[in-house]
Design an enzyme around this catalytic site. Structure first.
Site, PDB file in Angstrom:
ATOM      1  N   SER A 174       0.837  -1.194   0.000  1.00 23.13           N
ATOM      2  CA  SER A 174       0.000   0.000   0.000  1.00 23.13           C
ATOM      3  C   SER A 174       0.879   1.254   0.000  1.00 23.13           C
ATOM      4  O   SER A 174       1.682   1.443  -0.914  1.00 23.13           O
ATOM      5  CB  SER A 174      -0.958  -0.038   1.191  1.00 23.13           C
ATOM      6  N   ASP A 273      -9.269  -5.041  -5.194  1.00 22.18           N
ATOM      7  CA  ASP A 273      -8.593  -3.912  -4.555  1.00 22.18           C
ATOM      8  C   ASP A 273      -8.898  -2.631  -5.329  1.00 22.18           C
ATOM      9  O   ASP A 273      -8.736  -2.598  -6.547  1.00 22.18           O
ATOM     10  CB  ASP A 273      -7.084  -4.188  -4.561  1.00 22.18           C
TER      11      ASP A 273
END
Length: 330
Positions: A174, A273
């Site tokens: 991330s 995602d």
């Protein structure tokens, strides 16, 4: 005798002045809350189940940079192992190298990978606005690389005795994946101590953004997107806003991705995602840049953002770990 009338005590109401989803709340008195922050997990020498050892080290006092080191059980005390310098995620605003979330990840992963991990504790925004975290992570990589000179000054014995500096990797998930990309870009123009050259970078579900829509992202005003709000909180003075090259690697004026300072990249994405299409966008951009390294893409179609971090024991997480281990051991 005269008596004075006591002044009534005023109660100060503590109000939320800024809130970023469930990541962070900022109050009128200047205090902060991070509702999603997982608790601290202590390190442990020689875990009875795996033999894994972990410890915390100080890299720098000013600025304050530290790390948690992981060393797998050694079959021979002269073993030299690959090194993975890791940058945790958390939207630049939350999480820690010392949290239960990341400790659980490495307790599962390191015994499989048989690598030395340096999980970096960098300064968080908004107390320390970006680009502070990028500087911290570069300084941490410099510190790790300095061990290649075998200089024991401020050195750590695990790295001095067991790190193979011909097999150095960086990685992150991330926001940490974003950091790993930017550290790789910096390594393309700046030398590391001991002439260490990174062999590889692992980017898991990296956080990139821009002022324009990519792929199947929701067609909403840029200012309403969570990524936009997070970036503006983490780096309010960013030149170019969300199109700063640190967040948009192909922004006008951004350095060419051909400068990436590593020879191999493993890019991991997940089908559910929200950053999935940004990952594909990055993959295609690197391929078009003229970069001479080897770029690999791994996708788990039925999973969401950082699924391997949230549930490292799942079957799909095991599949991802197997791919990561292969990449580190190639």
């Amino acid at each position: 005798m005269a008596f004075s009338t006591p002044t009534p005590t005023r109660s100060v109401t503590k109000e939320i002045v800024s809130e970023m989803g469930t990541f962070i709340r900022i109050y009128s008195d200047g205090s902060l809350e991070r509702p999603l922050q997982t608790p601290f997990a202590p390190p442990m020498l020689e875990d009875p189940h795996t033999g894994l050892s972990s410890k915390d080290v100080t890299i720098s006092h000013n600025p304050p940079i530290s790390a948690r080191l992981y060393l797998p059980k050694l079959t021979n005390q002269t073993d030299k192992l690959p090194v993975l310098v890791y940058f945790h995620g958390g939207a630049f605003l939350i999480e820690s190298a010392f949290s239960q979330l990341y400790h659980n990840l490495f307790k599962t992963f390191v015994p499989q990978a048989n690598v030395v991990v340096v999980s970096v504790e960098y300064r968080l925004a908004p107390e320390h606005p970006l680009p502070a975290c990028y500087h911290d992570c570069w300084n941490a990589l410099q510190w790790v690389s300095s061990h290649a000179t075998n200089d024991p000054t401020n050195g750590d014995p695990w790295l001095l005795h067991h790190a193979d500096f011909n097999r150095v990797f960086i990685g992150g998930d991330s926001a940490g994946g974003n950091i790993a990309h930017n550290i790789a870009m910096r390594a393309g123009t700046e030398a590391l101590p001991g002439d260490v050259k990174k062999l590889g970078a692992i980017l898991c579900h990296p956080a990139f953004h821009s002022s324009y829509q990519v792929g199947s992202e929701p067609d909403i005003e840029p200012e309403q997107r969570l990524n936009h709000k997070v970036w503006n909180l983490a780096y309010p003075s960013a030149p170019g806003g969300v199109d700063n090259p640190l967040f948009n690697p192909v922004a006008p004026g951004a350095p060419s991705l051909a400068r990436l300072g590593c020879s191999r990249i493993l890019l991991c994405i997940a089908g559910k995602d929200p950053f999935r299409d940004r990952g594909v966008w990055y993959y295609e951009s690197v391929n078009k840049s003229g970069w001479k390294g080897k770029l690999e893409l791994f996708e788990e179609t039925d999973e969401g953002h950082v699924y391997h971090l949230l549930n490292p024991q799942s079957e799909n997480s095991k599949k991802l770990f197997h791919r990561l281990v292969s990449f580190l051991q190639e």
